[in-house]
Design a protein around this motif. Structure first.
Motif, PDB file in Angstrom:
ATOM      1  N   GLU A   2       0.749  -1.292  -0.090  1.00  0.00           N
ATOM      2  CA  GLU A   2       0.003   0.149   0.090  1.00  0.00           C
ATOM      3  C   GLU A   2       0.846   1.326   0.043  1.00  0.00           C
ATOM      4  O   GLU A   2       0.551   2.301  -0.527  1.00  0.00           O
ATOM      5  CB  GLU A   2      -0.986  -0.040   1.181  1.00  0.00           C
ATOM      6  N   ALA A  72      -8.554   2.115  -3.539  1.00  0.00           N
ATOM      7  CA  ALA A  72      -9.631   2.181  -3.068  1.00  0.00           C
ATOM      8  C   ALA A  72     -10.351   0.920  -2.699  1.00  0.00           C
ATOM      9  O   ALA A  72     -10.835   0.460  -1.424  1.00  0.00           O
ATOM     10  CB  ALA A  72     -10.748   2.802  -3.771  1.00  0.00           C
ATOM     11  N   LYS A  73      -9.621  -0.200  -3.545  1.00  0.00           N
ATOM     12  CA  LYS A  73     -10.132  -1.584  -2.958  1.00  0.00           C
ATOM     13  C   LYS A  73      -9.315  -2.099  -1.874  1.00  0.00           C
ATOM     14  O   LYS A  73     -10.010  -2.847  -1.078  1.00  0.00           O
ATOM     15  CB  LYS A  73      -9.794  -2.308  -4.340  1.00  0.00           C
ATOM     16  N   ALA A  75      -8.631  -0.345   0.619  1.00  0.00           N
ATOM     17  CA  ALA A  75      -9.009   0.415   1.922  1.00  0.00           C
ATOM     18  C   ALA A  75     -10.309  -0.111   2.424  1.00  0.00           C
ATOM     19  O   ALA A  75     -10.395   0.041   3.735  1.00  0.00           O
ATOM     20  CB  ALA A  75      -9.017   1.960   1.635  1.00  0.00           C
ATOM     21  N   SER A  76     -10.939  -0.675   1.635  1.00  0.00           N
ATOM     22  CA  SER A  76     -12.060  -1.296   1.849  1.00  0.00           C
ATOM     23  C   SER A  76     -12.152  -2.926   2.556  1.00  0.00           C
ATOM     24  O   SER A  76     -11.003  -3.363   2.659  1.00  0.00           O
ATOM     25  CB  SER A  76     -12.963  -1.319   0.962  1.00  0.00           C
TER      26      SER A  76
END
Length: 76
Positions: A2, A72-73, A75-76
């Motif tokens: 990340e 974004a993927k 983080a979820s």
């Protein structure tokens, strides 16, 4: 992973900003103010430096969006 993606998106965003600032304007400033149609809609193909900058901006924008979606993927 990340952290590497975060560094990459920051670098790409800086490069994208520089590419947009360096690229030649497609219209004159008076046409921007009056809202006149630019030459880009007339069907003329960009050549040389303008074509290269257009390609670079498109590629950087695509890579930016892909990395942003991956982040974004993650983080979820």
């Amino acid at each position: 992973m990340e952290n590497l993606l975060l560094i990459a998106i920051i670098a790409i965003s800086v490069l994208l900003i520089l590419a947009v600032v360096i690229s030649p304007a497609k219209t004159s400033s008076s046409a921007n103010i009056t809202g006149a149609i630019d030459q880009g809609l007339s069907g003329k193909k960009a050549r040389g430096f303008e074509a290269a900058m257009d390609r670079i901006i498109r590629i950087l924008g695509l890579v930016f969006m892909i990395i942003a979606l991956i982040l974004a993927k993650l983080a979820s």
